[in-house]
Design a protein around this motif. Structure first.
Motif, PDB file in Angstrom:
ATOM      1  N   TYR A 249      55.885  57.711  45.307  1.00 44.90           N
ATOM      2  CA  TYR A 249      54.764  58.273  44.633  1.00 44.90           C
ATOM      3  C   TYR A 249      53.332  58.087  45.305  1.00 44.90           C
ATOM      4  O   TYR A 249      52.307  58.300  44.801  1.00 44.90           O
ATOM      5  CB  TYR A 249      54.632  57.382  43.312  1.00 44.90           C
ATOM      6  N   CYS A 250      53.319  57.838  46.619  1.00 46.81           N
ATOM      7  CA  CYS A 250      52.166  57.407  47.247  1.00 46.81           C
ATOM      8  C   CYS A 250      51.422  58.763  47.437  1.00 46.81           C
ATOM      9  O   CYS A 250      51.610  59.629  47.771  1.00 46.81           O
ATOM     10  CB  CYS A 250      52.492  57.156  48.685  1.00 46.81           C
TER      11      CYS A 250
ATOM     12  N   ILE B 289      57.055  50.416  54.118  1.00 50.36           N
ATOM     13  CA  ILE B 289      57.894  51.129  53.323  1.00 50.36           C
ATOM     14  C   ILE B 289      56.952  52.445  52.735  1.00 50.36           C
ATOM     15  O   ILE B 289      55.836  52.309  52.622  1.00 50.36           O
ATOM     16  CB  ILE B 289      57.875  50.032  51.909  1.00 50.36           C
ATOM     17  N   ASN B 290      57.886  53.378  52.551  1.00 50.37           N
ATOM     18  CA  ASN B 290      57.296  54.703  51.992  1.00 50.37           C
ATOM     19  C   ASN B 290      57.659  54.952  50.609  1.00 50.37           C
ATOM     20  O   ASN B 290      58.543  55.097  50.150  1.00 50.37           O
ATOM     21  CB  ASN B 290      58.020  55.682  52.764  1.00 50.37           C
ATOM     22  N   CYS B 291      56.695  54.569  49.760  1.00 47.33           N
ATOM     23  CA  CYS B 291      56.517  54.686  48.440  1.00 47.33           C
ATOM     24  C   CYS B 291      56.599  56.097  47.930  1.00 47.33           C
ATOM     25  O   CYS B 291      55.798  56.788  48.461  1.00 47.33           O
ATOM     26  CB  CYS B 291      55.468  53.772  47.728  1.00 47.33           C
TER      27      CYS B 291
ATOM     28  N   HIS C 106      50.058  45.092  46.312  1.00 45.81           N
ATOM     29  CA  HIS C 106      50.502  46.347  45.643  1.00 45.81           C
ATOM     30  C   HIS C 106      51.973  45.850  45.242  1.00 45.81           C
ATOM     31  O   HIS C 106      52.777  45.870  45.941  1.00 45.81           O
ATOM     32  CB  HIS C 106      50.245  47.360  46.401  1.00 45.81           C
TER      33      HIS C 106
ATOM     34  N   GLY D  77      47.958  53.963  55.378  1.00 49.15           N
ATOM     35  CA  GLY D  77      48.768  53.044  55.826  1.00 49.15           C
ATOM     36  C   GLY D  77      48.841  51.715  55.512  1.00 49.15           C
ATOM     37  O   GLY D  77      48.114  51.378  54.426  1.00 49.15           O
TER      38      GLY D  77
ATOM     39  N   CYS E  40      53.346  52.829  56.993  1.00 51.85           N
ATOM     40  CA  CYS E  40      53.565  51.568  56.134  1.00 51.85           C
ATOM     41  C   CYS E  40      54.870  51.057  56.665  1.00 51.85           C
ATOM     42  O   CYS E  40      55.846  51.694  57.253  1.00 51.85           O
ATOM     43  CB  CYS E  40      53.662  51.971  54.758  1.00 51.85           C
TER      44      CYS E  40
ATOM     45  N   ARG F  47      50.598  46.126  51.267  1.00 47.63           N
ATOM     46  CA  ARG F  47      51.769  45.884  50.384  1.00 47.63           C
ATOM     47  C   ARG F  47      52.890  44.773  51.187  1.00 47.63           C
ATOM     48  O   ARG F  47      53.643  44.520  50.652  1.00 47.63           O
ATOM     49  CB  ARG F  47      52.698  47.373  50.237  1.00 47.63           C
TER      50      ARG F  47
HETATM   51  S1  SF4 Z   1      51.647  53.091  48.217  1.00 46.58           S
HETATM   52 FE1  SF4 Z   1      50.829  51.731  49.821  1.00 46.58          FE
HETATM   53  S2  SF4 Z   1      52.490  51.039  50.940  1.00 46.58           S
HETATM   54 FE2  SF4 Z   1      53.299  52.435  49.761  1.00 46.58          FE
HETATM   55  S3  SF4 Z   1      53.480  54.195  51.030  1.00 46.58           S
HETATM   56 FE3  SF4 Z   1      51.337  54.350  50.193  1.00 46.58          FE
HETATM   57  S4  SF4 Z   1      49.875  53.325  51.274  1.00 46.58           S
HETATM   58 FE4  SF4 Z   1      52.019  52.735  52.042  1.00 46.58          FE
END
Ligand code: SF4
Length: 335
Positions: free
Chosen positions: A125-126, A121-123, A224, A164, A119, A195
């Protein structure tokens, strides 16, 4: 990315932004003038799941504010190092539904294709923060196997690209995917979970929207976005560009402690999404993935918040409060 694959200046623009991500806790802390005391824990937690964020997203964060709701989504914290009981690496048991590499068939009429292995961005909480992407990379033969699988299952009428972030693939790749899917008469819809229109809005290129508009498949883009502050003028332009080209734009958010767990934040998010051309679709309860427990909002509190939102938002602006449960064939509404 080879320059020969770049189809326009705009595509070049998003790819160059992608090469310029912030990837170290120190760079993020310095850029936002945060307390350097945050650094040791951030570095320790980033060894579990690396920090990764676009400068476009960081530009919407407040400086010198450790409680900024966008910062909280990306800054690694020491709390990630300890997960309570009930949290796991694969909370949705996705590996149990993987039918071929990169293809998940969990719902009767639709398949999920993991179209990218990372991605922008690495969220923190993913729910896929521990997903083994290396083992689920979509090769040319996997793609052909996915097409064969779809053909062998005529009930499938919708293909969902997730990751991803599938929009990390360039426009040439999307052209090929859409061309191939259009050859399957059973398919009516193409859905893209991404996202990027929020964290890298330059990704919504003319080439991409033109191809989506021209497709015989109804295109749905599910973005998202968790907080109204994520939507600046550039994001609004990107969402409007999708919408004005016939793409249905929906949003899914995750209810996150300290980010958007108040009535004010949720109402502002729904209002801002609609203003920018997207409809609130789902508000997810947290998936219990290791490292994310500090984001959890208990069910009773989430339900009370959702009931309060009902009184402040028109029905079409009220996202559905849902939880994904391992083994269920749809999202479970939470009342
Ligand atoms: S929530 Fe979505 S954008 Fe964020 S790290 Fe996970 S898959 Fe990627």
């Amino acid at each position: 990315m080879a320059l020969s694959l770049i189809s326009s200046a705009t595509e070049y623009d998003w790819q160059s932004q992608l090469r310029d991500l912030i990837r170290s806790p120190k760079a993020l802390i310095d850029t936002l003038e945060l307390d350097p005391a945050l650094l040791p824990a951030a570095e320790a937690a980033s060894t579990l799941f690396p920090l990764r964020v676009t400068r476009a997203f960081v530009s919407r964060m407040r400086k010198n504010d450790p409680n900024d709701p966008l910062l909280k989504q990306v800054l690694p914290l020491g709390q990630e190092l300890h997960s309570p009981e009930g949290y796991s690496n694969d909370p949705l048991k996705e590996q149990d539904y993987t039918r071929s590499r990169a293809l998940i068939h969990k719902y009767h009429n639709r398949v999920l294709i993991l179209g990218a292995t990372s991605c922008a961005i690495n969220c923190r909480y993913c729910f896929r923060r521990e997903f083994d992407y290396a083992d689920n990379r979509l090769s040319a033969s996997d793609w052909q196997a996915a097409l064969d699988y779809i053909e062998a299952h005529p009930a499938i009428n919708e293909v969902i690209f997730s990751g991803g972030d599938p929009l990390l693939q360039n426009d040439a790749q999307w052209q090929k995917w859409i061309d191939a899917l259009e050859q399957k008469p059973q398919l009516t819809r193409l859905r893209i979970h991404t996202r990027l229109p929020v964290v890298l809005p330059a990704r919504v290129t003319d080439t991409l929207v033109t191809r989506l508009r021209a497709s015989r498949l109804n295109a749905v883009v599910v973005v998202h976005c968790n907080h109204a502050q994520e939507i600046d003028a550039e994001v609004e332009r990107a969402l409007m560009r999708l919408r004005s080209n016939g793409v249905t734009v929906l949003n899914q958010a995750v209810l996150l402690r300290g980010v958007n767990d108040t009535l004010v934040a949720q109402v502002a998010l729904s209002e801002r999404l609609f203003e920018a051309g997207a409809l609130p679709y789902y508000l997810h309860l947290l998936d219990r993935v290791n490292g994310a427990a500090h984001f959890d909002v208990p069910d009773a509190e989430a339900i009370a918040l959702h009931n309060a939102m009902r009184g402040h938002l028109s029905g079409y602006l009220l996202p559905r409060l849902v939880r994904e449960q391992a083994g269920d064939t749809g999202k479970t509404p939470v009342f």
